[in-house]
Write a protein that holds these residues in place. Structure first.
Motif, short mmCIF file in Angstrom:
data_model
loop_
_atom_site.label_atom_id
_atom_site.label_comp_id
_atom_site.label_asym_id
_atom_site.label_seq_id
_atom_site.Cartn_x
_atom_site.Cartn_y
_atom_site.Cartn_z
N ILE A 265 0.84 -1.20 0.00
CA ILE A 265 0.00 0.00 0.00
C ILE A 265 0.87 1.25 0.00
CG2 ILE A 265 -1.67 1.33 1.35
CD1 ILE A 265 -2.73 -1.42 2.37
N GLU A 266 1.92 1.24 0.81
CA GLU A 266 2.84 2.38 0.89
C GLU A 266 3.50 2.66 -0.46
OE1 GLU A 266 7.04 2.02 2.51
OE2 GLU A 266 6.00 2.89 4.23
N MET A 267 3.85 1.60 -1.19
CA MET A 267 4.48 1.74 -2.50
C MET A 267 3.47 2.12 -3.58
SD MET A 267 6.56 -1.15 -4.71
CE MET A 267 8.03 -1.16 -3.71
N ASP A 268 2.18 1.88 -3.32
CA ASP A 268 1.12 2.04 -4.32
C ASP A 268 1.43 1.16 -5.52
OD1 ASP A 268 -1.22 2.91 -5.42
OD2 ASP A 268 -0.50 4.89 -5.99
N LEU A 269 1.69 -0.12 -5.23
CA LEU A 269 2.17 -1.06 -6.24
C LEU A 269 1.23 -1.20 -7.42
CD1 LEU A 269 4.13 -3.27 -7.20
CD2 LEU A 269 2.85 -4.90 -5.80
N LEU A 270 -0.08 -1.25 -7.15
CA LEU A 270 -1.03 -1.50 -8.23
C LEU A 270 -1.01 -0.38 -9.27
CD1 LEU A 270 -3.99 -2.87 -6.10
CD2 LEU A 270 -2.41 -4.18 -7.52
N ALA A 271 -0.84 0.85 -8.82
CA ALA A 271 -0.75 1.97 -9.76
C ALA A 271 0.62 2.01 -10.42
CB ALA A 271 -1.02 3.29 -9.04
N LYS A 272 1.66 1.72 -9.65
CA LYS A 272 3.03 1.77 -10.17
C LYS A 272 3.24 0.71 -11.25
CE LYS A 272 7.81 1.68 -8.46
NZ LYS A 272 8.16 2.90 -9.20
N LEU A 273 2.65 -0.46 -11.06
CA LEU A 273 2.86 -1.56 -11.99
C LEU A 273 2.41 -1.21 -13.40
CD1 LEU A 273 3.60 -4.54 -12.55
CD2 LEU A 273 1.24 -5.11 -11.94
N SER A 274 1.25 -0.61 -13.52
CA SER A 274 0.73 -0.27 -14.85
C SER A 274 1.68 0.63 -15.61
CB SER A 274 -0.64 0.40 -14.71
OG SER A 274 -1.15 0.77 -15.98
N ALA A 275 2.20 1.65 -14.93
CA ALA A 275 3.15 2.57 -15.57
C ALA A 275 4.46 1.86 -15.90
CB ALA A 275 3.41 3.77 -14.67
N ASP A 276 4.90 0.98 -15.01
CA ASP A 276 6.17 0.28 -15.22
C ASP A 276 6.09 -0.67 -16.41
OD1 ASP A 276 7.44 1.60 -13.18
OD2 ASP A 276 7.20 0.00 -11.71
N VAL A 277 4.99 -1.41 -16.53
CA VAL A 277 4.84 -2.34 -17.65
C VAL A 277 4.86 -1.58 -18.97
CG1 VAL A 277 3.27 -3.95 -18.80
CG2 VAL A 277 3.65 -4.14 -16.34
N THR A 278 4.13 -0.48 -19.03
CA THR A 278 4.11 0.34 -20.24
C THR A 278 5.51 0.83 -20.57
OG1 THR A 278 1.84 1.07 -19.82
CG2 THR A 278 3.16 2.42 -21.29
N ASP A 279 6.24 1.27 -19.57
CA ASP A 279 7.60 1.77 -19.77
C ASP A 279 8.54 0.65 -20.23
OD1 ASP A 279 9.71 3.65 -19.72
OD2 ASP A 279 10.28 2.98 -17.72
N MET A 280 8.45 -0.51 -19.56
CA MET A 280 9.34 -1.62 -19.89
C MET A 280 9.11 -2.13 -21.30
SD MET A 280 11.23 -2.08 -17.20
CE MET A 280 11.11 -0.31 -16.96
N LEU A 281 7.86 -2.10 -21.75
CA LEU A 281 7.54 -2.66 -23.06
C LEU A 281 7.58 -1.63 -24.18
CD1 LEU A 281 4.73 -5.26 -22.30
CD2 LEU A 281 7.21 -5.52 -22.31
N GLY A 282 8.10 -0.45 -23.89
CA GLY A 282 8.34 0.44 -25.02
C GLY A 282 7.81 1.84 -24.95
#
Length: 291
Positions: A265-282
């Protein structure tokens, strides 16, 4: 369990996403999904009834104590809303129903990147760059970067052991023999599994495949393991050594679960993941929704 320790809020009419929004998933537990006038309704354990706007959802995550009628599954499928069966707060992932009508744009992009050796290494390089922000990874092979990561993780384990003054004899995990590990290894195993569960649910809801990875291969969930390595240092490794000291040699699954949720919850993982996947895949070519 206190509401502040939960990853997901209780579903009510007020907490549902608005029609103007596209929501990646909705987590449900301890209740029943039925049909009401060709739409799906949720009846919780206190008999509150909440109509669900499945047309605005990518996935329903069904937690403990849930049941669903055949007609409800049919209606969700017709609305292009997938169904996943998960543990409490999605800390475990059991199964997912795949839609015959689902938009496969994100999956197609993932396959195209993984199938091209040069593009696949570029994706892996972006993932490793998160752990090596000051290193020059240009021209590095996947094998070389994996070697760097192995050294980094071993050094990280040792540094955390010294920071928290915990004895450490190395990472050991024997499938089916959880109890044979020391407390630190038990916390690592449990928190890793919880992280994989959350990531599996989110990856499915975004329309990607857990089985198509860029670093890991030959394992059940390569893409999940790829992504998990972006977050393990804080959510799993630091947590394991911190809790080892606090638990004084006795593994407590409730304390581990609560502490892991708090960090997610502190990391806000669920929101962070979406942005990270988009970034990692291009850098923006991926889409966050399958609709």
């Amino acid at each position: 369990m206190a509401a502040g320790q939960r990853l997901f809020v209780k579903v009510t009419r007020d907490s549902l996403p608005q029609v103007k929004d596209k929501y990646p998933f909705l987590y449900l537990e301890r209740g029943r999904l039925e049909i009401d006038d060709s739409s799906i309704k949720w009846i919780d354990s206190t008999n509150n009834v909440v109509p669900l706007p499945v047309a605005t959802l990518n996935a329903l995550l069904l937690g403990p104590g849930t049941s669903i009628t055949h007609d409800a599954v049919k209606t969700a499928t017709a609305a292009n809303c997938s169904v996943c069966w998960v543990g409490e707060d999605s800390l475990l992932f059991y199964a997912a129903g795949f839609l015959p009508t689902a938009d496969t744009r994100n999956l197609k992009q993932q396959i195209e990147l993984a199938a091209d050796p040069e593009k696949s290494v570029e994706v892996a390089r972006r993932m490793f760059a998160r752990r090596f922000p000051n290193a020059d990874l240009d021209g590095k092979s996947l094998k070389e970067m994996m070697g760097m990561e192995g050294h980094r993780v071993r050094a990280l384990y040792q540094a955390k052991a010294e920071e928290y003054q915990v004895g450490w004899k190395g990472r050991k995990f024997v499938p089916g023999k959880f109890e044979t590990g020391d407390v630190t290894n038990q916390v690592l195993t449990a928190s890793n599994a919880a992280l994989y569960g959350i990531l599996c649910s989110a990856v499915h809801s975004m329309g990607y495949s857990p089985h198509i990875g860029f670093i890991h291969s030959g394992s059940p969930l390569p893409f999940i393991y790829d992504l998990a390595d972006l977050y393990k240092e804080r959510l799993c490794i630091d947590l394991a050594f911190a809790l080892t000291r606090d638990m004084a040699g006795r593994y407590n699954k409730h304390k581990v679960s609560a502490a892991f949720r708090e960090r997610v919850i502190e990391m806000d993982l669920l929101a962070k993941l979406s942005a990270d996947v988009t970034d990692m895949l291009g850098g923006g070519r991926a889409r966050g929704s399958r609709k």
